[in-house]
Design an enzyme around this catalytic site. Structure first.
Site, mmCIF file in Angstrom:
data_model
loop_
_atom_site.group_PDB
_atom_site.id
_atom_site.type_symbol
_atom_site.label_atom_id
_atom_site.label_comp_id
_atom_site.label_asym_id
_atom_site.label_seq_id
_atom_site.Cartn_x
_atom_site.Cartn_y
_atom_site.Cartn_z
ATOM 1 N N GLU A 128 34.735 -11.627 41.568
ATOM 2 C CA GLU A 128 34.186 -12.970 41.623
ATOM 3 C C GLU A 128 33.282 -13.015 42.840
ATOM 4 O O GLU A 128 33.747 -12.921 43.975
ATOM 5 C CB GLU A 128 35.319 -13.975 41.750
ATOM 6 C CG GLU A 128 34.899 -15.343 41.309
ATOM 7 C CD GLU A 128 35.534 -16.415 42.141
ATOM 8 O OE1 GLU A 128 36.764 -16.511 42.107
ATOM 9 O OE2 GLU A 128 34.782 -17.119 42.832
ATOM 10 N N CYS A 187 32.353 -20.793 46.954
ATOM 11 C CA CYS A 187 31.704 -19.997 45.917
ATOM 12 C C CYS A 187 31.120 -20.892 44.828
ATOM 13 O O CYS A 187 30.244 -20.490 44.080
ATOM 14 C CB CYS A 187 32.690 -19.006 45.319
ATOM 15 S SG CYS A 187 34.239 -19.748 44.830
HETATM 16 P P1 NDP Z 1 32.745 -9.396 51.905
HETATM 17 O O1 NDP Z 1 32.281 -8.984 50.580
HETATM 18 O O2 NDP Z 1 32.255 -8.686 53.085
HETATM 19 O O3 NDP Z 1 34.335 -9.339 51.991
HETATM 20 C C1 NDP Z 1 35.173 -9.801 50.958
HETATM 21 C C2 NDP Z 1 36.497 -9.104 51.036
HETATM 22 O O4 NDP Z 1 36.293 -7.702 50.828
HETATM 23 C C3 NDP Z 1 37.160 -9.226 52.398
HETATM 24 O O5 NDP Z 1 38.554 -9.288 52.225
HETATM 25 C C4 NDP Z 1 36.783 -7.929 53.060
HETATM 26 O O6 NDP Z 1 37.668 -7.547 54.085
HETATM 27 C C5 NDP Z 1 36.869 -6.981 51.898
HETATM 28 N N1 NDP Z 1 36.127 -5.749 52.094
HETATM 29 C C6 NDP Z 1 34.896 -5.593 52.604
HETATM 30 N N2 NDP Z 1 34.557 -4.297 52.592
HETATM 31 C C7 NDP Z 1 35.600 -3.629 52.054
HETATM 32 C C8 NDP Z 1 35.860 -2.259 51.792
HETATM 33 N N3 NDP Z 1 34.970 -1.313 52.068
HETATM 34 N N4 NDP Z 1 37.036 -1.920 51.253
HETATM 35 C C9 NDP Z 1 37.967 -2.864 50.950
HETATM 36 N N5 NDP Z 1 37.765 -4.171 51.204
HETATM 37 C C10 NDP Z 1 36.596 -4.555 51.738
HETATM 38 O O7 NDP Z 1 32.491 -10.906 51.970
HETATM 39 P P2 NDP Z 1 32.732 -11.885 53.179
HETATM 40 O O8 NDP Z 1 34.113 -12.434 53.046
HETATM 41 O O9 NDP Z 1 32.347 -11.327 54.486
HETATM 42 O O10 NDP Z 1 31.660 -12.957 52.790
HETATM 43 C C11 NDP Z 1 30.324 -12.556 52.761
HETATM 44 C C12 NDP Z 1 29.609 -13.182 51.603
HETATM 45 O O11 NDP Z 1 30.391 -13.131 50.412
HETATM 46 C C13 NDP Z 1 29.320 -14.629 51.785
HETATM 47 O O12 NDP Z 1 28.229 -14.826 52.601
HETATM 48 C C14 NDP Z 1 29.113 -15.049 50.365
HETATM 49 O O13 NDP Z 1 27.829 -14.720 49.965
HETATM 50 C C15 NDP Z 1 30.087 -14.218 49.590
HETATM 51 N N6 NDP Z 1 31.312 -14.922 49.262
HETATM 52 C C16 NDP Z 1 31.531 -15.250 47.969
HETATM 53 C C17 NDP Z 1 32.685 -15.892 47.619
HETATM 54 C C18 NDP Z 1 33.016 -16.197 46.216
HETATM 55 O O14 NDP Z 1 34.081 -16.727 45.950
HETATM 56 N N7 NDP Z 1 32.209 -15.891 45.247
HETATM 57 C C19 NDP Z 1 33.665 -16.321 48.599
HETATM 58 C C20 NDP Z 1 33.357 -15.896 49.942
HETATM 59 C C21 NDP Z 1 32.229 -15.204 50.221
HETATM 60 P P3 NDP Z 1 37.275 -7.701 55.634
HETATM 61 O O15 NDP Z 1 37.155 -9.165 55.870
HETATM 62 O O16 NDP Z 1 38.402 -7.085 56.323
HETATM 63 O O17 NDP Z 1 35.963 -7.004 55.805
#
Ligand code: NDP
Length: 676
Positions: free
Chosen positions: A255, A294
């Protein structure tokens, strides 16, 4: 404070400090997060060998009660969770969505699980398929819990709801989970998780927690595991390249970011109630959770003749938004989750500015209510305007994940549809109109590109949950850019954690597998009338064959006059003869049902408390005066009700005539006491 993970049934504190988690308003370090030293392979194995068997043994109803009890335990933790939530930048109303919304998701799944799923460990999906002419070879789809672990990777914006909306369907399905929250708000998830563990309600191994990175976890996934992900599309695409997904076919449910649209209908004028509703909703979606949702409205699609009015109304309302530390008096919008996130959002707004006019610029420094602009991740709302959105694909793809939205004008409903679809797949869209024709055009026009469509007007606005609220009952997820997932949606979401299998075999095989008597299976003879048996004594397949009764013309006329149902097919010889289906006067269907009850009922007080319904009624052959009918009553299904002293019995009722031809078939539902 070092955040702890929960692995192999124990709390784990990492040896090193790891990365800091900061208060979003003050910038103070609250905790550090690291998963160093965790044995990810062992965690998966523990979930599969300890949590999974324990959950699989439970029925859906038992798992549903478990969800309710976990939800009740978390309710007691609300004050503490609210305090921590302020540190993430959330206001009280933002936290209500996160914390109360998360808990209520558990309650909704608990109630749906008990109402819509059987009290057994597997799910019967759809009806029996007749695969042979004689009815001795049949088919039935069932769903069983997957035998692996569900790995949930959550976003930073809803640290409690994000965890719980995924856990509810997973646990109800009978699958254990490993939760990995986003690091920047993991302290709130960790606290809620502690309350879930301390409740003692969940079986050992049902849930584990990783605060920090996932290390080599993906290397140890098997085809029985599932990964669900919420976050950025770029992370989703990166993770999906792992061999677990490309070679072992581990399901990956994503998502991601979507540029959700809200359309103001062409029928609306500045004085329509829908105009004000639209303005309120756009402002609410831009400012709730500081636009870090989101589902927030990123594209505001407006009839060209209303652009000036919409701009004025939005500027006026957004100007009243007090931005600051959510703990300060009068603050309506808190900071973003982190300074990094603010920088990211400002960069994306600057990208958008290349294609748009600035209507309201929130990206410059300002006086923060109860806070310090430099220390906290504060940002005011930004409103942009793109005059030629049909020719500007960038405004449909650049996402500023904060309090920002772009106004886009349109001339025809067809153009509004094209604009909404230029987002290439969204979680949700909304439409503000009072014109049913516009509703049907937009539903058909944008349906394939959206997970959810909220149509708001003066009738529904008062009770509506609004554009941005995913509800556990309804699908949450969207195609294309939104990731293609389906996180919620009632029992639909539960099925993502189960494997569907087609079972083919004889009626007796299917009766055994489905726990439902299937036509053609053995009929069990009984030593007593079934109405004399308690719920616990009745067996699936228990059968009663009644004596016969001849239906007379006097019966038909008496029933017609008594009930007032003097339909010509029962009362008018000539008209009935001309009826191509009957060709002569026939008995009422309702008369047959009444006679059937008269034949199978045992009248004395006993374990049958009430007849609570009748389903699937079919009249398959007319009954004419002079015909002789009899009834077969078979116990088809028993559904025990948790914590109730009665259960529901589903009976298969078949009425046949003197030639053995079926005249009517239906399922009768009774409530029967459990003990006597
Ligand atoms: P990320 O995609 O960076 O992170 C989302 C999740 O993935 C976090 O739990 C993160 O952990 C984890 N993650 C990141 N890299 C890895 C990896 N290599 N292996 C395993 N897990 C990983 O998103 P953010 O939360 O930083 O948000 C950034 C952007 O995402 C926002 O600006 C927005 O555009 C979008 N977003 C969309 C949402 C939705 O519901 N559609 C909700 C929130 C954000 P960790 O935090 O430890 O890096």
């Amino acid at each position: 404070m070092k955040l702890q993970s929960y692995a192999l049934g124990e709390w784990y504190t990492p040896p090193l400090d790891g990365s800091p988690i900061k208060d979003a308003s003050t910038g103070e370090t609250i905790a550090t997060v690291s998963s160093d030293g965790l044995d990810f392979k062992a965690m998966l194995e523990y979930g599969r060998t300890v949590g999974a068997p324990a959950l699989r043994k439970m029925t859906f109803h038992e798992r549903a009660i478990m969800l309710k009890n976990v939800g009740l335990a978390l309710t007691k933790a609300k004050d503490e969770l609210y305090e921590l939530s302020y540190q993430t930048g959330a206001t009280k109303s933002d936290t209500w969505v996160d914390v109360d919304g998360g808990i209520s998701t558990f309650f909704v799944y608990s109630s749906k699980g008990r109402r819509e799923m059987p009290n057994q460990p597997w799910y019967v999906d759809g009806d029996v398929e007749q695969l042979s002419r004689g009815g001795t070879f049949l088919g039935q789809h069932i769903m069983v819990p997957r035998r692996g672990v569900a790995v949930h990777i959550d976003a930073f914006n809803f640290p409690v709801w994000g965890m719980m909306e995924k856990l509810a369907p997973t646990l109800l399905a009978g699958m254990p989970a490993i939760v990995k929250p986003a690091s920047s708000t993991a302290h709130l998830t960790e606290k809620a998780f502690k309350y879930m563990i301390d409740s003692g309600v969940l079986p050992e191994g049902a849930i584990q927690l990783i605060c920090g990175r996932t290390g080599d976890l993906f290397d140890h996934l098997t085809c029985q595991d599932v990964v669900t992900f919420t976050g950025s599309a770029s992370t989703a695409h990166y993770l999906q390249k792992h061999p677990a997904f490309t070679e072992k076919a581990v399901p990956f449910v994503a998502e991601c970011d979507s540029l959700n649209a809200s359309i103001l209908g062409l029928d609306v004028t500045k004085d329509s109630p829908e105009f004000d509703l639209f303005i309120k909703e756009v402002v609410r979606e831009m400012t709730a959770k500081a636009g870090q949702k989101c589902t927030a409205i990123r594209r505001t699609i407006v009839p060209r003749n209303l652009v000036a009015d919409v701009k004025d109304a939005l500027i006026a309302r957004l100007g009243k938004t007090t931005v600051g530390d959510p703990r300060a008096e009068g603050v309506r919008m808190g900071p973003l989750a982190s300074l990094d996130q603010r920088e990211e959002v400002i960069n994306r707004i600057n990208d958008l500015k290349e294609y748009c006019d600035v209507v309201l610029d929130g990206t410059t420094e300002f006086d923060v209510s109860g806070g310090d602009y430099k220390a906290g991740a504060f940002l005011k709302p930004t409103l942009l305007y793109c005059d030629a959105p049909l020719e500007t694909p960038e405004v449909h793809s650049i996402e500023a994940f904060g309090p920002a939205s772009t106004i886009m004008p349109y001339d025809t409903t067809e153009d509004a549809i094209t604009l909404a679809n230029m987002g290439e797949g969204s979680l949700v869209a909304s439409l503000f109109t009072y014109d049913p024709e516009i509703v049907s055009d937009v539903v058909m026009g944008i349906g394939a590109y959206h997970g959810r469509l909220v149509v708001l007007d003066r009738t529904s606005a008062g009770e509506s949950t609004g554009h941005g609220s995913p509800l556990p009952h309804m699908k949450h997820g969207g195609p294309g850019r939104a990731g293609g997932g389906e996180e919620q949606g009632g029992i639909r979401a539960v099925k993502h954690y189960m494997q569907r299998i087609a079972i083919q075999g004889s009626p007796d095989v299917l009766t055994k597998v489905t726990n439902k008597w299937v036509s053609g299976s053995k009929e069990l003879e009984m030593d007593a009338h079934p109405f004399r048996k308690t719920f616990d004594e009745i067996k699936i397949g228990d059968t009663l064959h009644t004596k016969e009764r001849t239906v007379t013309l006097e019966d038909v006329e008496h029933f017609a006059n008594f009930t007032g149902d003097t339909f010509y097919a029962h009362m008018d010889e000539e008209a009935a003869a001309a009826n191509p289906i009957f060709g002569a006067r026939v008995a009422h269907g309702y008369l047959l049902l009444s006679f059937a009850a008269g034949l199978f009922v045992d009248p004395a007080p006993g374990p049958v408390l009430a007849n609570v319904g009748l389903e699937g009624l079919k009249f398959t052959k007319p009954v004419y005066p002079g015909d002789t009918i009899k009834v077969r009553l078979v116990c088809k299904q028993r559904t025990a009700r948790m914590n109730e002293d009665f259960g529901e019995v589903r009976w298969d009722v078949t009425v046949t005539n003197q030639d053995g031809d079926e005249c009517a078939n239906y399922e009768l539902l009774t409530h029967n006491t459990r003990v006597q």
